[in-house]
Design a protein around this motif. Structure first.
Motif, short mmCIF file in Angstrom:
data_model
loop_
_atom_site.label_atom_id
_atom_site.label_comp_id
_atom_site.label_asym_id
_atom_site.label_seq_id
_atom_site.Cartn_x
_atom_site.Cartn_y
_atom_site.Cartn_z
N UNK A 145 -18.78 56.30 -9.25
CA UNK A 145 -16.76 56.08 -8.19
C UNK A 145 -16.71 57.31 -8.44
N UNK A 146 -15.82 58.12 -9.34
CA UNK A 146 -14.73 58.65 -9.22
C UNK A 146 -15.07 60.07 -8.77
N UNK A 147 -16.53 60.40 -9.42
CA UNK A 147 -16.99 61.40 -8.79
C UNK A 147 -17.30 61.85 -7.20
N UNK A 148 -17.94 60.65 -7.14
CA UNK A 148 -17.80 60.72 -5.04
C UNK A 148 -16.70 61.21 -4.07
N UNK A 149 -15.23 60.79 -5.31
CA UNK A 149 -13.88 60.66 -4.96
C UNK A 149 -13.86 62.10 -4.89
N UNK A 150 -14.05 62.90 -6.10
CA UNK A 150 -13.78 63.94 -5.84
C UNK A 150 -14.73 64.86 -5.24
N UNK A 151 -15.52 64.63 -4.52
CA UNK A 151 -17.18 65.34 -3.84
C UNK A 151 -15.87 64.97 -2.26
N UNK A 152 -15.04 64.67 -2.17
CA UNK A 152 -14.87 64.14 -0.57
C UNK A 152 -14.32 65.33 -0.01
N UNK A 153 -13.58 66.04 0.91
CA UNK A 153 -12.97 65.91 1.81
C UNK A 153 -11.26 66.25 1.50
N UNK A 154 -10.32 67.15 2.15
CA UNK A 154 -9.44 66.34 3.02
C UNK A 154 -9.60 66.57 4.34
N UNK A 155 -8.13 65.76 4.75
CA UNK A 155 -8.66 65.29 6.21
C UNK A 155 -9.63 64.42 6.77
N UNK A 156 -9.99 63.01 6.06
CA UNK A 156 -11.17 62.55 5.81
C UNK A 156 -10.96 60.96 6.50
N UNK A 157 -11.87 60.23 5.98
CA UNK A 157 -11.41 58.29 6.52
C UNK A 157 -13.09 58.11 5.40
N UNK A 158 -12.33 57.69 4.46
CA UNK A 158 -13.22 56.59 3.23
C UNK A 158 -13.65 55.43 3.76
N UNK A 159 -14.41 55.46 4.39
CA UNK A 159 -14.50 53.54 4.79
C UNK A 159 -16.14 52.81 3.76
N UNK A 160 -15.36 51.62 3.71
CA UNK A 160 -15.97 50.87 3.17
C UNK A 160 -16.27 49.38 4.11
N UNK A 161 -17.32 49.30 4.28
CA UNK A 161 -17.34 48.21 5.26
C UNK A 161 -17.63 46.95 4.19
N UNK A 162 -17.22 45.67 5.44
CA UNK A 162 -17.71 44.75 4.49
C UNK A 162 -17.01 44.13 2.83
N UNK A 163 -16.63 45.02 2.85
CA UNK A 163 -16.32 44.67 0.82
C UNK A 163 -16.01 43.71 0.65
N UNK A 164 -15.88 42.36 0.94
CA UNK A 164 -16.01 41.37 0.57
C UNK A 164 -17.18 40.87 -0.31
N UNK A 165 -18.54 41.49 1.08
CA UNK A 165 -20.25 41.23 0.06
C UNK A 165 -20.14 42.37 -0.52
N UNK A 166 -19.96 43.68 -0.66
CA UNK A 166 -20.24 45.03 -1.24
C UNK A 166 -20.74 43.86 -3.05
N UNK A 167 -18.79 44.00 -3.48
CA UNK A 167 -19.55 43.63 -4.82
C UNK A 167 -18.45 41.73 -5.27
N UNK A 168 -19.35 41.50 -6.04
CA UNK A 168 -18.54 40.40 -6.80
C UNK A 168 -16.74 41.28 -7.61
N UNK A 169 -16.15 41.48 -6.67
CA UNK A 169 -15.16 42.67 -7.68
C UNK A 169 -14.19 41.47 -8.35
N UNK A 170 -13.97 40.15 -8.35
CA UNK A 170 -13.46 39.52 -9.13
C UNK A 170 -13.38 38.12 -9.67
N UNK A 171 -15.17 38.55 -10.00
CA UNK A 171 -15.97 38.03 -11.20
C UNK A 171 -15.30 37.90 -12.39
N UNK A 172 -14.95 38.94 -12.90
CA UNK A 172 -13.77 39.18 -14.11
C UNK A 172 -12.94 38.57 -15.23
N UNK A 173 -12.14 38.19 -13.60
CA UNK A 173 -11.20 37.73 -13.52
C UNK A 173 -11.07 36.15 -13.29
N UNK A 174 -12.40 35.58 -13.01
CA UNK A 174 -12.62 33.94 -12.62
C UNK A 174 -13.10 33.95 -14.42
#
Length: 355
Positions: A145-174
């Motif tokens: 994920x960090x490498x992808x960020x480094x490879x993006x350019x300035x003057x850009x929009x980074x989009x993550x659509x439907x982020x609630x469906x992308x990953x179970x990002x709260x599983x560890x906390x639960x």
């Protein structure tokens, strides 16, 4: 090439001022004439180079026709978003002064079909930014994920659509909370976790995503917008959408009367009609909930007669809104939670799908 000749006494002016102006003007012309691109994190091989290096992003020319003029949204909300975007675009010195990375986060939330993706396209056109459509489920680790960020350019929009469906990002906390809440006495029950080595899926964590948004590596570029979309804001971890990460929360609501008139203008070149009073009554007085996508489907002419007359398209939209109202009232009367309204064409007034 060109030869620049000047008097010796003008040397400082030429080198320190004129050449700098020429280079900046050339860069501005290049940016103006370039074609916007839409990137996705589906790796391809760079066959133009001898090394055939694997690229993190692949791209296509992005020519989406959406603009703020055609967006089915209230005028005041449009003006607020445009003012925020323009301030950001011209805010390089301001962000440097306050010591913050030149980036801004937007959270777009609301039911499916309310125009979240269309708004992103309109923002890209207004700002003249490239769009990086990040598919989190295709990212195998925080490092990737960090490498992808480094490879993006300035003057850009980074989009993550439907982020609630992308990953179970709260599983560890639960899991951690369940362990902490285990009854006292004896050894606490351990929560079984799947061995990452036994599954072929993303290992991106909430911590990794938070660092992606506003950690140290997020400052490796400038003039970036980060946009999340979701149909269910209540499912998101508060740490993910707090101020400073998602700076502006924009609710994409069901179709308003002002939004309906924009669509009528777009599809039918219609600014005034006797049926618009009935539309206004349904939306503002009777609180009918239909999405701009559903309204647009009904307003789009199917025949030359519909295009020339325009009345049949308005009648179809009104009939659909009346059906949506009846379905909602029936479900409320039966005590059932509101679900999607389906008409004879199999189209819905609301659903659980994407935007």
């Amino acid at each position: 090439y060109y030869i620049l000749a000047y008097n010796k006494r003008h040397r400082e002016l030429i080198i320190n001022s004129y050449l700098k102006h020429v280079f900046n003007a050339a860069k501005a012309i290049e940016v103006k004439n370039r074609r916007r691109k839409l990137f996705t994190n589906m790796p391809t091989r760079d066959h133009d180079s001898f090394s055939s290096r694997k690229r993190a992003w692949s791209s296509v020319v992005f020519e989406h026709p959406a603009s703020f003029d055609t967006l089915a949204m209230d005028h005041d909300k449009k003006a607020e978003i445009l003012e925020d975007l323009d301030f950001f675009k011209n805010g390089k010195d301001y962000y440097a002064k306050i010591g913050k990375t030149w980036k801004r986060g937007y959270l777009l939330y609301g039911p499916p079909g309310t125009g979240k993706s269309t708004l992103i396209a309109a923002i890209a056109k207004h700002m003249d930014y490239d769009v990086y459509d990040l598919e989190l489920t295709a990212v195998k680790s925080n490092t990737e994920l960090r490498k992808l960020l480094i490879d993006t350019s300035s003057k850009s929009i980074i989009v993550i659509e439907d982020i609630d469906c992308s990953l179970d990002l709260t599983a560890e906390r639960k899991n951690k909370k369940r362990e902490e809440d285990a009854p006292d006495g004896g050894e606490k029950q351990k929560i079984p976790r799947m061995d990452y080595s036994e599954r072929d899926e993303s290992k991106v964590t909430l911590s990794g995503l938070l660092n992606f948004i506003d950690g140290l590596w997020s400052s490796c570029g400038e003039e970036r917008l980060i946009i999340f979309t979701t149909n269910h804001i209540e499912k998101l971890d508060p740490a993910l959408i707090r101020t400073g990460r998602m700076d502006k929360h924009i609710e994409m609501s069901y179709c308003t009367y002002e939004g309906f008139t924009v669509l009528a203008k777009n599809f039918l070149n219609l600014e005034d009609h006797s049926l618009l009073d009935e539309v206004k009554k349904l939306i503002e007085n009777e609180r009918v909930e239909v999405t701009p996508a559903d309204v647009a489907e009904r307003l789009m002419p199917r025949t030359r007669h519909e295009k020339d007359s325009r009345t049949p398209c308005l009648e179809k939209a009104i009939e659909f809104m009346k059906k949506a109202k009846e379905e909602k009232m029936k479900k409320e009367k039966d005590g059932d939670p509101q679900e999607s309204t389906v008409d004879d064409d199999g189209l819905t007034a609301s659903s659980e799908g994407g935007d």
